[in-house]
Design a protein around this motif. Structure first.
Motif, PDB file in Angstrom:
ATOM      1  N   LYS A  40       1.380   4.340   9.053  1.00  0.00           N
ATOM      2  CA  LYS A  40       0.205   4.814   8.327  1.00  0.00           C
ATOM      3  C   LYS A  40      -0.448   3.686   7.531  1.00  0.00           C
ATOM      4  CE  LYS A  40       0.975   7.596   4.940  1.00  0.00           C
ATOM      5  NZ  LYS A  40       1.264   8.725   4.018  1.00  0.00           N
ATOM      6  N   LYS A  41       0.365   2.941   6.799  1.00  0.00           N
ATOM      7  CA  LYS A  41      -0.174   1.875   5.966  1.00  0.00           C
ATOM      8  C   LYS A  41      -0.595   0.663   6.794  1.00  0.00           C
ATOM      9  CE  LYS A  41       0.487   4.575   2.603  1.00  0.00           C
ATOM     10  NZ  LYS A  41      -0.695   5.314   2.075  1.00  0.00           N
ATOM     11  N   SER A  42       0.129   0.418   7.890  1.00  0.00           N
ATOM     12  CA  SER A  42      -0.252  -0.694   8.770  1.00  0.00           C
ATOM     13  C   SER A  42      -1.618  -0.436   9.402  1.00  0.00           C
ATOM     14  CB  SER A  42       0.799  -0.892   9.873  1.00  0.00           C
ATOM     15  OG  SER A  42       2.020  -1.303   9.333  1.00  0.00           O
ATOM     16  N   TYR A  43      -1.857   0.818   9.805  1.00  0.00           N
ATOM     17  CA  TYR A  43      -3.145   1.154  10.406  1.00  0.00           C
ATOM     18  C   TYR A  43      -4.259   1.067   9.374  1.00  0.00           C
ATOM     19  CZ  TYR A  43      -6.651   3.452  13.256  1.00  0.00           C
ATOM     20  OH  TYR A  43      -7.799   3.726  13.957  1.00  0.00           O
ATOM     21  N   LEU A  68       0.820  -1.201   0.000  1.00  0.00           N
ATOM     22  CA  LEU A  68       0.000   0.000   0.000  1.00  0.00           C
ATOM     23  C   LEU A  68       0.855   1.252   0.000  1.00  0.00           C
ATOM     24  CD1 LEU A  68      -2.788  -1.014   2.530  1.00  0.00           C
ATOM     25  CD2 LEU A  68      -3.067  -0.635   0.074  1.00  0.00           C
ATOM     26  N   ALA A  69       2.032   1.161   0.643  1.00  0.00           N
ATOM     27  CA  ALA A  69       2.891   2.333   0.746  1.00  0.00           C
ATOM     28  C   ALA A  69       3.427   2.769  -0.617  1.00  0.00           C
ATOM     29  CB  ALA A  69       4.077   2.048   1.681  1.00  0.00           C
ATOM     30  N   VAL A  70       3.687   1.815  -1.500  1.00  0.00           N
ATOM     31  CA  VAL A  70       4.302   2.176  -2.777  1.00  0.00           C
ATOM     32  C   VAL A  70       3.342   2.109  -3.956  1.00  0.00           C
ATOM     33  CG1 VAL A  70       6.603   1.504  -2.031  1.00  0.00           C
ATOM     34  CG2 VAL A  70       5.142  -0.188  -3.109  1.00  0.00           C
ATOM     35  N   VAL A  71       2.101   1.652  -3.723  1.00  0.00           N
ATOM     36  CA  VAL A  71       1.134   1.622  -4.816  1.00  0.00           C
ATOM     37  C   VAL A  71      -0.172   2.258  -4.353  1.00  0.00           C
ATOM     38  CG1 VAL A  71       0.049   0.192  -6.566  1.00  0.00           C
ATOM     39  CG2 VAL A  71       2.163  -0.566  -5.533  1.00  0.00           C
ATOM     40  N   PRO A  72      -0.173   3.602  -4.076  1.00  0.00           N
ATOM     41  CA  PRO A  72      -1.391   4.265  -3.650  1.00  0.00           C
ATOM     42  C   PRO A  72      -2.401   4.296  -4.783  1.00  0.00           C
ATOM     43  CG  PRO A  72       0.338   5.877  -4.099  1.00  0.00           C
ATOM     44  CD  PRO A  72       0.956   4.530  -4.230  1.00  0.00           C
ATOM     45  N   THR A  73      -3.670   4.419  -4.425  1.00  0.00           N
ATOM     46  CA  THR A  73      -4.711   4.396  -5.442  1.00  0.00           C
ATOM     47  C   THR A  73      -4.803   5.713  -6.196  1.00  0.00           C
ATOM     48  OG1 THR A  73      -6.318   5.093  -3.789  1.00  0.00           O
ATOM     49  CG2 THR A  73      -6.073   2.734  -4.151  1.00  0.00           C
ATOM     50  N   LYS A  74      -4.357   6.779  -5.570  1.00  0.00           N
ATOM     51  CA  LYS A  74      -4.500   8.074  -6.220  1.00  0.00           C
ATOM     52  C   LYS A  74      -3.296   8.950  -5.892  1.00  0.00           C
ATOM     53  CE  LYS A  74      -8.453  10.903  -7.435  1.00  0.00           C
ATOM     54  NZ  LYS A  74      -9.819  11.261  -7.083  1.00  0.00           N
ATOM     55  N   GLN A  75      -2.528   9.346  -6.887  1.00  0.00           N
ATOM     56  CA  GLN A  75      -1.323  10.130  -6.668  1.00  0.00           C
ATOM     57  C   GLN A  75      -1.609  11.604  -6.914  1.00  0.00           C
ATOM     58  OE1 GLN A  75       1.666   9.485  -5.651  1.00  0.00           O
ATOM     59  NE2 GLN A  75       2.003   7.301  -5.875  1.00  0.00           N
ATOM     60  N   ALA A  76      -1.140  12.455  -5.985  1.00  0.00           N
ATOM     61  CA  ALA A  76      -1.185  13.886  -6.222  1.00  0.00           C
ATOM     62  C   ALA A  76      -0.037  14.244  -7.166  1.00  0.00           C
ATOM     63  CB  ALA A  76      -1.044  14.649  -4.909  1.00  0.00           C
ATOM     64  N   THR A  77      -0.202  15.316  -7.934  1.00  0.00           N
ATOM     65  CA  THR A  77       0.850  15.743  -8.839  1.00  0.00           C
ATOM     66  C   THR A  77       1.973  16.399  -8.047  1.00  0.00           C
ATOM     67  OG1 THR A  77      -0.073  17.954  -9.169  1.00  0.00           O
ATOM     68  CG2 THR A  77      -0.898  16.169 -10.600  1.00  0.00           C
ATOM     69  N   LEU A  78       3.145  16.569  -8.684  1.00  0.00           N
ATOM     70  CA  LEU A  78       4.260  17.229  -8.021  1.00  0.00           C
ATOM     71  C   LEU A  78       3.913  18.666  -7.651  1.00  0.00           C
ATOM     72  CD1 LEU A  78       7.407  15.966  -9.970  1.00  0.00           C
ATOM     73  CD2 LEU A  78       6.597  15.280  -7.710  1.00  0.00           C
ATOM     74  N   LEU A  79       3.110  19.343  -8.466  1.00  0.00           N
ATOM     75  CA  LEU A  79       2.695  20.702  -8.156  1.00  0.00           C
ATOM     76  C   LEU A  79       1.849  20.723  -6.879  1.00  0.00           C
ATOM     77  CD1 LEU A  79       2.586  23.676  -8.893  1.00  0.00           C
ATOM     78  CD2 LEU A  79       0.590  23.198 -10.330  1.00  0.00           C
ATOM     79  N   GLN A  80       0.967  19.755  -6.744  1.00  0.00           N
ATOM     80  CA  GLN A  80       0.143  19.661  -5.541  1.00  0.00           C
ATOM     81  C   GLN A  80       0.994  19.333  -4.317  1.00  0.00           C
ATOM     82  OE1 GLN A  80      -2.534  16.700  -7.008  1.00  0.00           O
ATOM     83  NE2 GLN A  80      -3.937  18.168  -7.943  1.00  0.00           N
TER      84      GLN A  80
END
Length: 295
Positions: free
Chosen positions: A182-185, A11-23
């Motif tokens: 965070k991902k464990s919780y 889950l830590a390295v494959v999030p469902t939704k990535q924010a852009t670098l600008l965000q």
């Protein structure tokens, strides 16, 4: 590695939704400024406790907002630089090292790269800020002119390598621990992501642990930044004795003051970073959530 750890790392390295670098840049800037302004007095007390001159001689409890202007100037670009680099490296390294077991390494390398980049922006303002916090100067312009006149442009980077030497171990402890918690919780509660307030708690715990462990490196960094080759303090008073080099400063503190001096200011530092970690990472995650909704 346990099933829980493996799933959390995935889950830590494959999030469902990535924010852009600008965000990420916007989130980092907002979070960094919020932390630096809200908790500046704690940072001042920590710096004065670590000063060679001593707490009282460095100002005690008086003028705890000295140097705030310099801190604010550097906080937004420094935090933005960190998160842009961190998120960019994490994305790149995840494609190179996709195995979930490599997640801690990915986070450590990304955080280290982020700190190295951020220090190019952060260290010059940190030099000015800490010299004002310890009453070597009363105005930002006076501190700036003194560094230029007595030490040149490189004077603004006094303590750069000691700052990097502090930040890399700090982030190598904080961010993998933060991401893991965070991902464990999230895994334990059958979710893909945690709420921003939950991320804030994870950030507070991870930051406090990392802060305590790396306090000796912070003391060394402070001594290097406060010392001047040609000391000219406020009112013409001499500044702290000159320090040069990470190893020599470490040996000198041990020889002159003993091991306890390496943990000077550990209380305010842990408190400052624990609270700051909750604010910084909580605000950061909240802004990312808001930005992602707008996509």
């Amino acid at each position: 590695m346990s099933d829980l750890s493996s799933s959390a790392s995935t889950l830590a390295v494959v999030p469902t939704k990535q924010a852009t670098l600008l965000q990420c840049m916007l989130a980092g800037a907002m979070a960094g400024t919020a932390v630096d302004t809200a908790l500046f007095p704690l940072d001042t007390l920590k710096t004065r406790l670590q000063s060679k001159a001593g707490f009282a001689a460095s100002g005690g409890f008086r003028g705890v907002y000295s140097g705030l202007t310099s801190a604010v100037i550097g906080s937004a670009p420094g935090a933005s630089m960190f998160f842009v680099t961190y998120e960019g490296l994490k994305k790149t390294l995840t494609t190179v090292l996709p195995d979930p077991q490599h997640a801690p390494m990915v986070h450590m390398m990304s955080a280290s790269g982020g700190e190295i980049a951020a220090c190019f922006v952060r260290v010059p303002t940190e030099v000015i800020k800490q010299r004002m916090q310890t009453k070597q100067f009363t105005t930002t312009s006076a501190a700036f002119k003194s560094v230029i006149h007595n030490e040149g442009i490189l004077g603004f980077y006094r303590g750069y390598f000691s700052t990097v030497a502090r930040e890399i171990p700090f982030t190598c402890i904080q961010f993998p621990l933060y991401e893991y918690m965070k991902k464990s919780y999230a895994f334990a509660t059958h979710r893909q992501v945690v709420d921003p307030w939950e991320a804030a708690i994870c950030g507070s715990i991870a930051g406090g642990i990392a802060a305590a462990i790396t306090t000796p490196l912070d003391v060394i960094k402070t001594r290097l930044m406060l010392s001047q080759r040609h000391p000219v303090g406020a009112g013409g008073a001499p500044s702290n004795a000159y320090y040069s080099g990470i190893i020599s400063t470490f040996k000198r503190i041990l020889a002159e003051e003993g091991p306890r001096a390496l943990f000077s200011g550990v209380g305010p530092r842990v408190m400052w970073i624990s609270i700051g970690g909750s604010i910084f990472l909580g605000v950061y995650e909240k802004v990312k959530v808001i930005a992602s909704r707008d996509n």
